[in-house]
Design an enzyme around this catalytic site. Sequence first.
Site, short mmCIF file in Angstrom:
data_model
loop_
_atom_site.label_atom_id
_atom_site.label_comp_id
_atom_site.label_asym_id
_atom_site.label_seq_id
_atom_site.Cartn_x
_atom_site.Cartn_y
_atom_site.Cartn_z
N CYS A 84 0.83 -1.20 0.00
CA CYS A 84 0.00 0.00 0.00
C CYS A 84 0.88 1.26 0.00
O CYS A 84 1.47 1.60 -1.01
CB CYS A 84 -0.97 -0.04 1.18
SG CYS A 84 -2.39 1.06 0.99
N HIS A 96 -3.23 -5.40 1.47
CA HIS A 96 -2.63 -5.57 2.79
C HIS A 96 -2.55 -7.05 3.16
O HIS A 96 -3.45 -7.57 3.84
CB HIS A 96 -3.46 -4.83 3.84
CG HIS A 96 -3.36 -3.35 3.78
ND1 HIS A 96 -2.44 -2.63 4.52
CD2 HIS A 96 -4.05 -2.44 3.05
CE1 HIS A 96 -2.58 -1.34 4.27
NE2 HIS A 96 -3.55 -1.19 3.38
N GLU A 135 -0.83 -8.39 5.37
CA GLU A 135 -0.64 -8.54 6.82
C GLU A 135 -1.96 -8.55 7.58
O GLU A 135 -1.99 -8.87 8.78
CB GLU A 135 0.26 -7.41 7.35
CG GLU A 135 -0.39 -6.06 7.51
CD GLU A 135 -0.58 -5.27 6.21
OE1 GLU A 135 -1.08 -4.13 6.28
OE2 GLU A 135 -0.24 -5.80 5.14
#
Length: 205
Positions: free
Chosen positions: A78, A176, A178
């Site tokens: 990002c 994302h 994560e």
Amino acid sequence: MKIGVLSYQGDVSEHMDAVRATGNEPVAVKSVSSLQTVGGLILPGGESTCQGKLLVRFGLDEPIRARIYEGMPVFGTCTGAILLAKEIEGSSQPRLGTMDILIARNAFGAQVDSFETDMHIKGITDDPNYGIGPFRAFFIRAPLIRHAGPHVDVMATYDGNIVLARQGNMLACSFHPEMGEDLRVHMYFAGMVEDFLSKKKEAVG
């Protein structure tokens, strides 16, 4: 194996947890001394203008750039992808500018436009070493890679748009990884770091 996470702002703890879950040691990178201890670096999501200014203010932009040019793997998610881009659409904000991509900030809309989707990632979701099957990707105020240079390998697209790409030791994605429980993208990056350190060791020895 030590993998750094730029720790000024953004999704730092989530990436630290993901690195730890892959069996590696996360290192919070805020200084040149901490940067020198890691074999690879993750640039987390957050606020790109803020992170770019902090890199300059704390004198970490040039050292990171130098290590990237030396071959250290770097993974921008990002905001991190924005920092890696040579060109940012409509912006002259501070950046590392090492990857031959043109990126547009918030191209998928605002926070309320966030969404998740299953996607195919070349070299990951089709590789039995990582596990066959779609990857659940989370898009939150996501940027878009509008153009990739001739040496950039497009690994994933969404609705015809580039959302994950690699150029040598640089990996950039719009979403994302994560935020979910699927560690395959982090495992892929850890593999890049392992290859780099192995080649570095061979060159020395």
